[in-house]
Motif scaffolding. Sequence first.
Motif, PDB file in Angstrom:
ATOM      1  N   LEU A 200       1.059  -1.044   0.298  1.00 53.70           N
ATOM      2  CA  LEU A 200       0.392  -0.166  -0.322  1.00 53.70           C
ATOM      3  C   LEU A 200       1.249   1.135   0.084  1.00 53.70           C
ATOM      4  O   LEU A 200       0.474   2.374  -0.799  1.00 53.70           O
ATOM      5  CB  LEU A 200      -0.759  -0.362   1.495  1.00 53.70           C
ATOM      6  CG  LEU A 200      -1.260   1.307   1.738  1.00 53.70           C
ATOM      7  CD1 LEU A 200      -2.643   1.522   0.508  1.00 53.70           C
ATOM      8  CD2 LEU A 200      -1.737   0.908   3.022  1.00 53.70           C
ATOM      9  N   VAL A 201       1.853   1.393   1.089  1.00 52.69           N
ATOM     10  CA  VAL A 201       2.621   2.940   1.242  1.00 52.69           C
ATOM     11  C   VAL A 201       3.017   2.383  -0.109  1.00 52.69           C
ATOM     12  O   VAL A 201       3.453   3.416  -0.910  1.00 52.69           O
ATOM     13  CB  VAL A 201       4.192   2.348   1.974  1.00 52.69           C
ATOM     14  CG1 VAL A 201       4.650   3.631   2.060  1.00 52.69           C
ATOM     15  CG2 VAL A 201       2.433   2.597   3.740  1.00 52.69           C
ATOM     16  N   TYR A 202       4.210   1.922  -0.684  1.00 53.22           N
ATOM     17  CA  TYR A 202       4.931   1.020  -2.020  1.00 53.22           C
ATOM     18  C   TYR A 202       3.642   2.065  -2.882  1.00 53.22           C
ATOM     19  O   TYR A 202       4.399   2.699  -4.216  1.00 53.22           O
ATOM     20  CB  TYR A 202       5.026   0.245  -1.884  1.00 53.22           C
ATOM     21  CG  TYR A 202       6.494  -0.276  -3.853  1.00 53.22           C
ATOM     22  CD1 TYR A 202       6.950   1.462  -3.713  1.00 53.22           C
ATOM     23  CD2 TYR A 202       5.126  -0.579  -4.992  1.00 53.22           C
ATOM     24  CE1 TYR A 202       7.835   0.456  -5.218  1.00 53.22           C
ATOM     25  CE2 TYR A 202       5.905  -0.518  -6.399  1.00 53.22           C
ATOM     26  CZ  TYR A 202       6.994  -0.243  -6.297  1.00 53.22           C
ATOM     27  OH  TYR A 202       7.435   0.166  -7.766  1.00 53.22           O
ATOM     28  N   LYS A 203       2.367   1.647  -3.376  1.00 52.46           N
ATOM     29  CA  LYS A 203       2.219   1.985  -4.412  1.00 52.46           C
ATOM     30  C   LYS A 203       1.456   3.597  -4.513  1.00 52.46           C
ATOM     31  O   LYS A 203       1.416   4.133  -5.417  1.00 52.46           O
ATOM     32  CB  LYS A 203       0.674   1.247  -4.474  1.00 52.46           C
ATOM     33  CG  LYS A 203       0.813   0.008  -5.020  1.00 52.46           C
ATOM     34  CD  LYS A 203       0.748  -0.131  -6.170  1.00 52.46           C
ATOM     35  CE  LYS A 203       1.142  -1.225  -7.437  1.00 52.46           C
ATOM     36  NZ  LYS A 203       2.060  -1.450  -8.874  1.00 52.46           N
ATOM     37  N   ILE A 204       0.889   4.133  -2.763  1.00 54.64           N
ATOM     38  CA  ILE A 204       0.429   5.506  -3.006  1.00 54.64           C
ATOM     39  C   ILE A 204       1.722   6.280  -3.008  1.00 54.64           C
ATOM     40  O   ILE A 204       1.500   7.694  -3.070  1.00 54.64           O
ATOM     41  CB  ILE A 204      -0.731   5.808  -1.052  1.00 54.64           C
ATOM     42  CG1 ILE A 204       0.351   5.379  -1.048  1.00 54.64           C
ATOM     43  CG2 ILE A 204      -1.711   4.587  -2.580  1.00 54.64           C
ATOM     44  CD1 ILE A 204      -0.804   5.549   0.609  1.00 54.64           C
ATOM     45  N   SER A 205       3.075   5.404  -2.586  1.00 57.44           N
ATOM     46  CA  SER A 205       4.083   7.305  -2.509  1.00 57.44           C
ATOM     47  C   SER A 205       4.018   7.755  -3.284  1.00 57.44           C
ATOM     48  O   SER A 205       4.454   8.964  -3.347  1.00 57.44           O
ATOM     49  CB  SER A 205       5.059   6.821  -1.971  1.00 57.44           C
ATOM     50  OG  SER A 205       5.576   5.564  -3.118  1.00 57.44           O
TER      51      SER A 205
END
Length: 185
Positions: A137-142
Amino acid sequence: MSNRYITSHFPLISILLYSLAFAIFSQGFILTQLVDLGIYNGMLEFISESGIKITILFLMQLFFFMVFSALKLIADTMIELSMLFFSKDEEGNELNKVRAGSWIFLASSIIALFLAQYLLVLVVVFVIATLAYFIFLVYKISDTLTLAGLIGFIFFQIIFWSVFILAIVLAMVKLYNSFMASLPF
């Protein structure tokens, strides 16, 4: 271009499989407790052995389905709320990218089903899947977050879930203490 709805049923399947895995463990635990307490033989006079097992499995499946469904609802709400606070994405396009992470829970729920006899392993598999999904999640929305927004997003999630788990643990300890205090010695 792929259809974004092709994986829309994965969360439901994951919840069903996780619920079944935890229900299988709970069924074995409950049956063992019923035998140890001497209640099981009395129950056999009214219901068949398979009837008892199926009923317990169904009730545990239903219970865990409700728990995991509520957790998913809370998690989705917290993700969207933190996106509201910290993301530059106003259209919600980033959430569509994140939905692909449902594969993580689907794969881990299949693994959990095969390891349903071991509670600690079930919990570890669920926690690892949750952490893997959070990293995904963090990787995709960063891309849509500034550095301050990324830090805020991560801390918002950590603080919320820490408080949530702490509140549950404190409520359980309070309930346990009141139960123990009510027992006659």
